[in-house]
Write an enzyme that holds these catalytic residues in place. Structure first.
Site, mmCIF file in Angstrom:
data_model
loop_
_atom_site.group_PDB
_atom_site.id
_atom_site.type_symbol
_atom_site.label_atom_id
_atom_site.label_comp_id
_atom_site.label_asym_id
_atom_site.label_seq_id
_atom_site.Cartn_x
_atom_site.Cartn_y
_atom_site.Cartn_z
ATOM 1 N N GLY A 14 0.818 -1.070 0.047
ATOM 2 C CA GLY A 14 -0.060 -0.026 0.020
ATOM 3 C C GLY A 14 0.800 1.283 -0.020
ATOM 4 C CB THR A 39 -0.781 -9.152 -4.298
ATOM 5 O OG1 THR A 39 -1.981 -9.229 -3.213
ATOM 6 C CG2 THR A 39 0.017 -7.996 -4.142
ATOM 7 C CG MET A 87 -11.759 1.162 1.600
ATOM 8 S SD MET A 87 -12.949 2.258 1.917
ATOM 9 C CE MET A 87 -14.487 1.126 1.493
ATOM 10 C CG PHE A 113 1.310 4.978 9.750
ATOM 11 C CD1 PHE A 113 2.595 5.253 10.011
ATOM 12 C CD2 PHE A 113 0.616 3.575 9.557
ATOM 13 C CE1 PHE A 113 3.174 3.997 10.208
ATOM 14 C CE2 PHE A 113 1.193 2.613 10.077
ATOM 15 C CZ PHE A 113 2.465 2.609 10.464
ATOM 16 C CE LYS A 134 -6.175 5.712 10.434
ATOM 17 N NZ LYS A 134 -5.261 6.776 9.942
ATOM 18 C CG PHE A 156 1.117 10.130 4.013
ATOM 19 C CD1 PHE A 156 2.100 9.746 5.136
ATOM 20 C CD2 PHE A 156 0.042 9.553 3.706
ATOM 21 C CE1 PHE A 156 1.396 8.602 5.852
ATOM 22 C CE2 PHE A 156 -0.333 8.564 4.128
ATOM 23 C CZ PHE A 156 0.390 8.012 5.260
#
EC number: 1.1.1.318
Length: 309
Positions: A14, A39, A87, A113, A134, A156
């Site tokens: 991710g 993946t 999600m 994060f 969270k 970020f």
């Protein structure tokens, strides 16, 4: 220091996950990534998985929704870092259950994060969708007595700085700039590689055990007005400033569709309410990364913006 902990990253392909995988390898930890069989054949993520393998990452096949595969993967490591996306935040209860069953995990880093979710003044829907979910995971970790570190890495750089948070823009402003609120609350911006480095530094550090690790490097704390002034200095031009009052922002949040209303709500929390910096870090609950690890040469906001001039 004894041998370095074995680290499993769940969500390693991710956005922030890949930086944490790379930092783990760089810091010399035996590094494992949980990946789904599908993946590997994915055109984009498959390349990333290949890169991980070339770095020496051990791939463990499994899935967040396959309990046995999770337990099996977790039993091979000491530390679990979750970087699952938006999600899947609520579904980290599945990781908690697997950690509980495996019984060998020395530390769990749930997917955080961002803002410290226990210190937010957000409005709906961001309040529930981005933050409360969270916080619920934190409470579940604590209720199970799992040793933890929560990483509050704030903004970020890659999300916010290339456009200076301008709606719908793909480049930073050259003529006019939209500023939420009065532009005075201070926000914190960190480069993704540095977030990875600080996170991994915390893994075997007793000072970060059962604490929130805040990334507040002194050179990366800017109000919106200061950020604009820095950008103006870099491009040698004064921009027209359009201030959007809080009432208008709240109205925009109510009228915007999902997920735009969530992003607007996060911006409101950060840039209008000042939720990155409107509280002190108390030693009872938190530590600050650049103080703990002064040896890390982090990228400053000023350096980061140079690439866009």
């Amino acid at each position: 220091m004894g041998s370095k902990s074995k680290i499993l990253i769940i969500g390693g392909t991710g956005y922030i996950g890949k930086f944490i995988v790379e930092a783990s390898v760089k810091e010399g930890h035996p590094t494992f990534a949980l990946v789904r069989e599908t993946t590997v054949s994915d055109p984009v993520k498959g390349k990333l998985v290949e890169k991980f393998q070339n770095l020496g990452v051990s791939l463990l096949y499994g899935d967040l929704y396959d309990h046995d595969s999770l337990v099996k993967a977790i039993k091979q490591v000491d530390v679990v870092i979750s970087t699952v996306g938006f999600m899947q935040i609520a579904d980290q209860t599945k990781i908690i259950a697997a950690i509980k069953e495996a019984g060998n995990v020395k530390r769990f880093f749930p997917s955080e994060f961002g803002n410290d979710v226990d210190h937010v003044n957000a409005v709906e829907p961001a309040k529930s969708v981005a933050f409360a979910v969270k916080a619920n995971i934190r409470r579940a970790v604590e209720a199970e007595g799992i040793p933890y570190t929560y990483v509050a890495s704030n903004c970020f750089n890659g999300y916010f700085l290339p456009t200076l948070v301008q709606p719908g823009a793909t480049t930073p402003p050259r003529d006019k700039v939209i500023i939420p609120g009065d532009g005075n609350p201070k926000a914190i911006f960190n480069k993704e590689e540095d977030i990875g480095t600080y996170t991994i530094k915390a893994v075997d550090d007793p000072r970060t055990l059962n604490k929130i690790l805040y990334l507040r490097p002194s050179n990366n704390i800017y109000s919106f007005n200061e950020l604009v002034a820095l950008w103006e200095k870099k491009i040698g031009k004064t921009l027209e400033k359009i201030y959007v009052p809080e009432e208008q922002i709240l109205k925009d949040i109510q009228e915007a569709p999902i997920p735009i209303n969530i992003f607007l709500g996060i911006n409101h929390s950060v840039f209008v309410k000042g939720d990155h910096t409107n509280f002190e870090i108390e030693p009872s609950f938190g530590v600050e990364a650049s103080e703990l690890y002064p040896e890390v040469k982090y990228t400053t906001v000023e350096e980061y913006l140079d690439q866009f001039v």
